[in-house]
Design an enzyme around this catalytic site. Sequence first.
Site, mmCIF file in Angstrom:
data_model
loop_
_atom_site.group_PDB
_atom_site.id
_atom_site.type_symbol
_atom_site.label_atom_id
_atom_site.label_comp_id
_atom_site.label_asym_id
_atom_site.label_seq_id
_atom_site.Cartn_x
_atom_site.Cartn_y
_atom_site.Cartn_z
ATOM 1 C CD GLU A 273 41.232 29.919 49.538
ATOM 2 O OE1 GLU A 273 41.396 28.727 49.229
ATOM 3 O OE2 GLU A 273 40.191 30.561 49.283
ATOM 4 C CB THR A 317 36.388 29.299 47.256
ATOM 5 O OG1 THR A 317 37.669 28.916 47.770
ATOM 6 C CG2 THR A 317 36.049 30.689 47.754
ATOM 7 C CG HIS A 434 44.437 29.481 46.841
ATOM 8 N ND1 HIS A 434 44.929 28.458 46.055
ATOM 9 C CD2 HIS A 434 43.108 29.554 46.567
ATOM 10 C CE1 HIS A 434 43.956 27.942 45.354
ATOM 11 N NE2 HIS A 434 42.830 28.582 45.641
ATOM 12 C CG ASP A 495 37.742 28.435 51.743
ATOM 13 O OD1 ASP A 495 38.698 28.085 52.462
ATOM 14 O OD2 ASP A 495 37.874 28.701 50.531
ATOM 15 C CG HIS A 496 38.313 24.843 50.611
ATOM 16 N ND1 HIS A 496 39.669 24.686 50.421
ATOM 17 C CD2 HIS A 496 37.951 25.871 49.798
ATOM 18 C CE1 HIS A 496 40.120 25.560 49.546
ATOM 19 N NE2 HIS A 496 39.093 26.306 49.152
#
Length: 714
Positions: A273, A317, A434, A495-496
């Site tokens: 994440e 996500t 996150h 993911d990003h």
Amino acid sequence: MEWLKKQLKRLKKGLIWAGKKSQTRLGFYGWMVFLLWAKTLFAYGTDFRWLHASTPFQFFLVIINPLGFTMLVMALPLLLKKKPLFYGGMLSLNALLTTFLYLNVVYFREFTDFMSVNTILTYSSVNQGGKAAGAVSFSYLDVFFWIDLLVLLYLLFRKKIRADNRIVKRSRGALLMTFGLFIMMVNLTLADIDRPQLLTRQFDREYLVKYLGLGPFMGLDAYNTFTTSQVRKSAKPTELKTVKEYVDSHYADMNATYAGQAKGKNVIVIHLESFQQFSIDRKVNGQEVTPFLNSLYHSSDSLSFANFFHEVGQGKTSDAENMLETSTFGLPQGSLFAKLGNDQTFQAMPAILNQRAGYSSAVFHGNNGSFWNRTRVYKNMGYQNWISGEYFNTTGKRSTAWGLKDKLLFKDSVPYLEQLQQPFYAKYLTVTNHTPFELDKEDQDPNFQTSNSGSKYIDNYFITNHYLDQSIREFFDYLKKSGLYNNTMVVLYGDHYGINNTENQELAPLLGKDPSQWTDLDTENLQRTPLIIHMPGLKGGGVKTTYGGEIDVAPTIEHLLGISTKRYMQLGQDLLSTNRSQLVVMRNKDWITPEYASISGTIWDCRTNTIVSSPTVEQQKLFKKLQADANEKLAVSDSLNQKNLLRFYHPLDFKNVDAANFDYSKSSTIQRLKKASQQSNSTSLYSKNGDKTTLGDYQTDAAESNQSDSAQIE
């Protein structure tokens, strides 16, 4: 005693006043609004768990969100002149809205989700394969949803409430409707403050209900369903020809050196994440931020990619997951999972691996199953098991706002992982890293000192990076002790982005950059995320410099497993292929190659970090072609997904997934896993271990590990 008498006297006066007011049409309207509002809050609290509101502001929104819609709808009978029509309309609307509320309550008890228009229209296909209504749990408290209607009917029948002959001016009724609409708009504005882009990204149903209420959520869902259906109705099988031609002309062959090296092995995908590439090999105060991930990145048993980019849009996500599983892009706006996922036809890795090589499958995640509409999407993708937050103890400090902490997720997943039939395809969605990157003090490594950048997000980011790294090390230790390691390919990917562009000035010095010299290309380069494919005994491992993105992961994994992707509608290319393109396309139509990048229409030279201000004729032709290629790739993906063209495509040895075949309820999942492991031909780790759990092989230093957890299958 005297005080109590005064309070009872005041209550009596209040009831008398309310009774008198109920004798007028406006008073009756007020009672209807109050009763429906109260019943909605009752449902929020008793069944919807207050929609997981976590701040006073969110609780405030939860309390007010039923009011505007209820005032608007219940004002409609005020426009009617005749007594029977007015009172009949009021009671009918009350009954209708109560039924809508109660159906959501019953549905939520079974599915931990809210009803959508598509659910109502196709309930038989989403009721867990035909589960009987008697299996749904009812509560004695349910009487409170209906008792007001019975009381009102009784009072009207006995003339305790007298029908008012006086007509309410239409202007007054219109004013109340306008005021209800005004409250809804204020509600939406406040919701957007707490959750920006709520309507465009549409995270999940629970978020929409929490911020907007059940009525507006259903209205929004009806609009989305209508617009989607119109696009899909216009779709024709012949449109698939353009997509097929594009896919065929851009297919990248397997690399013979790597093809089939992982054939028959388990596949574990670990979704890192918000993890960015710059954290790999990063040192803060002389300490490695991610020492274990660094060791995997540089291992000869790993294929690591130094120029791997995330390509997500607003779906963040969920976009990353979609690209990973299907090798197609997310949508130009919003989340494909949320907007189209209910009835989308996918050709995703869980189904492909199952149908081509007999893989079982599961997803592990410590958040709500409905977030990003995953419960429905995963069924359409062919995931056999969805082990979400409902399976785990997520109470107290065991969780962040985004779900179960990573160390606990990995450990508590073991009783389910060990029951999967091998070979299996399993995905882990981590959450601790996150935003806003907050971690309880007791979970932090006391020996790790983070940066002092001037940005709490950056400083906290390295702390949660370090925690994530420790979590993965513990999981790998378990894989080795349990015996899974030698027969498993582990894929780790970010993911990003995690750090927003607003923090670049504070981040720059930590990356060895001058903040005053920071460019848009530097920001684009930060969109690199790690991709590490680790497998014991891998031949030809090392750090690869090829340019690629998330859309390329699926064909890369499938080719390593010896499964050709030529027959599938995948837009990505095998990252190990020798004839692949080096063009990486972003969801916003930007692009980057080893030599050049286009950022918001400006061309940059990647080798000099400068703008190409006076391109040659040859460069202009090249840039025009690269932009056209990027636009075409996105357009093909959008056509394929928005029109659901895969419903018309039936490749060799692939059957479209029937979502009704999957039941994600906890009891059914446990029963299914245990039954499979009890078979004489079971290949699960649990069976291979003499029908004994391997949970004892898992060692964690998680501060909450001594608390009662759900890491067991009874």
